[in-house]
Design an enzyme around this catalytic site. Structure first.
Site, short mmCIF file in Angstrom:
data_model
loop_
_atom_site.label_atom_id
_atom_site.label_comp_id
_atom_site.label_asym_id
_atom_site.label_seq_id
_atom_site.Cartn_x
_atom_site.Cartn_y
_atom_site.Cartn_z
N SER A 230 -4.05 -0.10 0.04
CA SER A 230 -2.86 -0.78 0.70
C SER A 230 -1.58 -0.53 -0.19
CB SER A 230 -3.30 -2.30 0.69
OG SER A 230 -2.35 -2.96 1.44
N ASP A 457 -6.80 -0.90 11.47
CA ASP A 457 -6.17 -1.57 10.55
C ASP A 457 -5.05 -2.21 10.78
OD1 ASP A 457 -4.71 -2.22 7.86
OD2 ASP A 457 -5.95 -0.66 6.86
N HIS A 487 -8.96 -4.09 7.44
CA HIS A 487 -8.03 -3.41 6.36
C HIS A 487 -8.71 -2.60 5.31
CE1 HIS A 487 -4.36 -2.95 4.11
NE2 HIS A 487 -4.70 -3.70 3.07
#
Length: 517
Positions: A230, A457, A487
């Site tokens: 991320s 995602d 995610h």
């Protein structure tokens, strides 16, 4: 919170503020000339890890790994200001588990789980089982970036004030509510300046990247071996740009688009969460009468969710203990569950219970999003995320400018658009100027960096994967696509794991364009 996949658990720990604050990057230059050589030679005093601090998220001290390997913790000194390398220093908290095969050890594999603002010292032990194969030849290492957790944590509002903030209306309906919203932004910013003003100018991604290169040397590695998730992919991209010749084997999972400014990124996230909600709704409808939600079409389910949130705006319902579930907390809870398909059944249950007047489960998800523990204490993920995001991003949108964005955001998502549109004013009263509009992650001369994108995602939409691969440069970015939900990809796909592990353990990069299903 319920047990779920590591991708979802990493999201819970690492992306609490990602939907409100999105960063970009870099000032160029190698940074080598700024690094004090005496700090690069500092010894680390590794000791058994204590229990995580409140700022890191609290809880028990990390349990030994299978086979009895103990987690070790230490602190590393870094310059507060790299422009003054001989000036004040601060301490960064580190954690490691040693490699099993010391004879064939590659080095230290440094993890950043995102946020920005997530404690790596807290997160790595909870996810270590997913990276067990990599510990064959790597010491698994993570850290609390500056301003995070135990690393000179940014402090803003106290626990009581954060509870009060959680009840504030995130979608103003009139002038009075808009004024209250703006006052909330200003109150938060003032508290950050009053409690952490000395550190605020220095908590950005560029300095975190420089810290990682100093960490590389202190750990004794010629190259940085890195796994970023991320926001950690953005941090990794900044590092690669600043220190391309120092990159070892690196993997970026759940990739941030480095070509977008904050509004573009927020719009991408709005669309991503809307897609996830649509997929969740379709999954519910496919189960026919077993679906607990009202409606016979996706639109009817989502119209019901909108009406439910509108009702909470007018009249909150009981949550946990004496706390009442508000519109904003319910929206946060829904967003949290959309980080992983593993949460979908629980989201359905939470919405059904909330419709019956019990908001406890939805509030529990909201608490996970905001870093609130059951005892009422908060980690500093909100404060750190705001500080890092606002010192990175140059834009300072006013509330009036954010309001003007409402039509575009509502079009992108009738459910979540308003929340993220108003959130664009979050840095409007920040006491420190921002740095950039979006990152420069070009890394000519770097070895292959594997970037992994998940087509479903919601928080880091898939198209950012290609954008990162291209921005890193020809011959550097190597793209893997996972056709899935949630995610992140590594912990959800054995195909992705196999490709990533092969690269990290043997140095053989996957073919660019590899697709996993």
């Amino acid at each position: 919170m319920p047990t779920t996949s590591s991708a979802a658990r990493a999201a819970a720990a690492a992306t609490a503020t990602a939907v409100l604050l999105v960063a970009g990057c870099s000032d160029g230059g190698s940074g080598d000339e700024d690094r004090p050589k005496d700090l690069a030679a500092q010894p680390l005093d590794w000791r058994p890890c204590p229990a995580p601090s409140e700022a890191e998220g609290g809880g028990p001290k990390p349990s030994p790994l299978p086979g009895g390997t103990q987690w070790e913790c230490s602190f590393m000194d870094v310059p507060l200001d790299y422009a003054k390398p001989d000036g004040e220093t601060i301490e960064l908290a580190l954690i490691r588990a040693k490699a099993r095969d010391t004879k064939n050890r590659v080095g230290s594999l440094v993890f950043n789980f995102g946020g920005p603002g997530a404690s790596g010292v807290h997160t790595l032990p909870s996810l270590a089982q997913d990276y067990n194969d990599l510990r064959a030849r790597y010491d698994l290492v993570s850290f609390d970036p500056r301003g995070v957790g135990r690393s000179v944590p940014v402090e803003c509002l106290d626990d009581r004030q954060l509870d009060e903030q959680a009840t504030e209306d995130p979608t103003p309906d009139d002038a009075a509510e808009e004024a209250a919203y703006q006052e909330g932004i200003e109150k938060f910013s003032r508290a950050c300046e009053e409690n952490s003003g000395n550190e605020l100018p220095y908590v950005g991604t560029i300095n975190a990247a420089r810290d990682m290169d100093l960490m590389r040397q202190v750990l004794g590695d010629d190259k940085l071996y890195y796994f970023g998730i991320s926001y950690g992919t953005e941090l990794g991209g900044v590092y690669a740009h600043l220190f391309p010749k120092n990159v070892g084997r690196a993997v970026f999972d759940a990739v941030v688009d480095p070509t977008q400014n904050t509004v573009q990124s927020a719009l991408g996230q709005v669309k991503g969460f809307q897609l996830a909600l649509t997929n969740f709704s379709e999954d519910c409808l496919e189960r026919g009468d077993a679906c607990l939600l009202p409606g016979s079409t996706v639109k009817e389910i989502q119209d019901w969710i909108i009406a439910f949130l509108d009702r909470l705006d007018k009249k909150p319902i009981p949550g946990i203990g004496e706390r009442m579930l508000t519109e904003g907390q319910a929206a946060n809870g829904i967003l949290q569950t959309l980080y992983s398909q593993d949460y979908w059944e629980l989201l359905e249950q939470a919405l059904d219970e909330a419709e019956g007047g019990d908001g406890a489960l939805l509030m529990a998800f909201s608490d996970a999003m905001s870093g609130r523990s059951e005892d009422g204490t908060y980690s500093n993920i909100q404060a750190a995320g705001a500080a890092i995001g606002c010192v990175d991003a140059k834009e300072r949108y006013t509330l009036k400018q954010a309001k003007a964005m409402l039509p575009e955001f509502r079009k992108a998502s009738p459910v979540f658009g308003e929340y993220l549109a108003w959130g664009q004013a979050s840095c409007s009263a920040w006491p420190v100027p921002g740095t950039w509009e979006h990152p420069d992650v070009s890394a000519p001369g770097a070895p292959p960096i594997v970037v992994v994108g998940n087509t479903g995602d919601p928080a880091t939409p898939y198209k950012g994967t290609k954008a990162m691969a291209e921005a890193l440069g020809k011959g550097v970015g190597v793209q893997i696509t996972y056709r899935g939900e949630g995610h992140g990809s590594y912990s959800s796909s054995t195909c992705v794991q196999r490709a990533v592990n092969t690269y990290l353990l043997s140095g053989k990069a996957p073919a660019d364009g590899t697709v996993c299903t």
